[in-house]
Write an enzyme that holds these catalytic residues in place. Structure first.
Site, mmCIF file in Angstrom:
data_model
loop_
_atom_site.group_PDB
_atom_site.id
_atom_site.type_symbol
_atom_site.label_atom_id
_atom_site.label_comp_id
_atom_site.label_asym_id
_atom_site.label_seq_id
_atom_site.Cartn_x
_atom_site.Cartn_y
_atom_site.Cartn_z
ATOM 1 N N VAL A 143 28.027 -5.216 2.967
ATOM 2 C CA VAL A 143 28.634 -4.248 3.895
ATOM 3 C C VAL A 143 30.157 -4.182 3.798
ATOM 4 C CG1 VAL A 143 26.720 -4.298 5.558
ATOM 5 C CG2 VAL A 143 28.651 -5.895 5.847
ATOM 6 N N TYR A 155 34.689 -15.023 15.402
ATOM 7 C CA TYR A 155 33.436 -14.277 15.644
ATOM 8 C C TYR A 155 33.584 -13.404 16.875
ATOM 9 C CZ TYR A 155 28.450 -13.441 16.487
ATOM 10 O OH TYR A 155 27.227 -12.839 16.710
ATOM 11 N N THR A 178 16.996 -16.974 15.509
ATOM 12 C CA THR A 178 17.013 -16.538 14.101
ATOM 13 C C THR A 178 17.714 -17.641 13.303
ATOM 14 O OG1 THR A 178 19.193 -15.527 14.336
ATOM 15 C CG2 THR A 178 17.306 -14.091 14.756
#
Ligand code: NAP
Length: 249
Positions: free
Chosen positions: A63, A154, A189
């Site tokens: 990306v 983040y 996840t």
């Protein structure tokens, strides 16, 4: 079916939330392009969807790379005729307080999590215009709403995604292109395993969730499905928080 006739491109779709969104969107009638840097895993999720009767292909996409975005959008249109839905889901998380964050780590996180969303939107909007409208769904985080104890870079990247989604929303609303952000709380996840690597940190994380559980990839995919469908046709520039009540406290 809720996405009948629609074409969706989902980044970071080889695993985790992106894979769950791809499976759910295909079940709801969308033709789905799964994009990721993990080719083998992405191909296997796309094959699994196709084997169960859905329409899905995989494209390699980093990306952060503008020319790979152009070719991913071109492949989408040449395979399925148009592009209606973009889920900017790919992301990375790295631990680090301000003083522990190197410039390289800051750049890596901001490049993938924030610049990736900008490049994706830039590549997709011209095709959405041609399709007469579209829905862009940007996966931010609760860390884009409140400060993070664990990762300064983040959190900064996800805050950027939150406000960028709103700029996109107001700049392209007149053309029927909607843009919204989703703010997941802790989700089970591979990324989740990085954030809470042991039983003790998992317990601490869970204790902050009012609903007393870690979320599933499907919990987020249901939100993305709503924003992708015409059921949300009056929703743009909004923030969908799916966090079990973490930020309500
Ligand atoms: P995940 O399981 O780590 O999956 C992320 C996927 O994105 C992986 O397949 C990864 O490939 C891929 N990816 C990484 N860098 C990429 C790049 N440059 N180009 C294309 N694909 C790339 O993470 P997840 O939990 O499903 O996260 C999905 C989104 O939700 C992310 O934006 C994340 O920040 C956000 N989120 C997650 C949580 C959580 O608790 N899990 C909470 C809030 C928000 P590789 O693994 O091969 O690098």
């Amino acid at each position: 079916m809720r996405l009948e006739g629609k074409v969706a491109l989902i980044t970071g779709a080889a695993r985790g939330q992106g894979a769950a969104e791809a499976r759910m969107f295909a079940k709801e009638g969308a033709k789905v392009v799964l994009a990721d840097v993990s080719d083998q895993e992405g191909i296997s999720v796309a094959s699994e969807i196709a084997e169960s009767g859905g329409d899905a292909i995989f494209v390699h996409l980093d990306v952060t790379n503008e020319s790979e975005w152009d070719s991913a959008v071109r492949s989408t249109v040449s395979s399925f005729g148009k592009l209606d839905i973009l889920v900017n889901n790919a992301g990375i998380w790295r631990r680090g307080h301000v003083l522990e964050t190197s410039i390289e780590q800051w750049d890596d996180i901001l490049d993938i999590n924030a610049k990736g969303v900008f490049l994706g939107s830039k590549a997709a909007i011209p095709e959405m215009r041609k399709a007469g409208g579209g829905s862009i769904i940007n996966i931010s985080s609760t860390a884009g709403l409140v400060g993070s104890r664990t990762s300064a870079a983040y959190s900064a990247s996800k805050g950027a995604v939150r406000i960028f989604s709103k700029s996109t929303a107001i700049q392209y609303a007149a053309e029927g292109i909607r843009s919204n952000s989703i703010h997941p709380g802790p989700i089970d996840t591979d990324m989740g395993d990085q954030v809470w690597p042991d039983a003790e940190s998992k317990e601490r994380t869970m204790n902050r969730v009012a609903l007393s559980r870690i979320g599933t990839a499907e919990d987020i995919a249901y939100g993305a499905l709503y924003l992708a469908s015409d059921e949300s046709s009056f929703v743009t520039g909004s923030e969908l928080v799916i966090d079990g009540g973490v930020t309500a406290q």
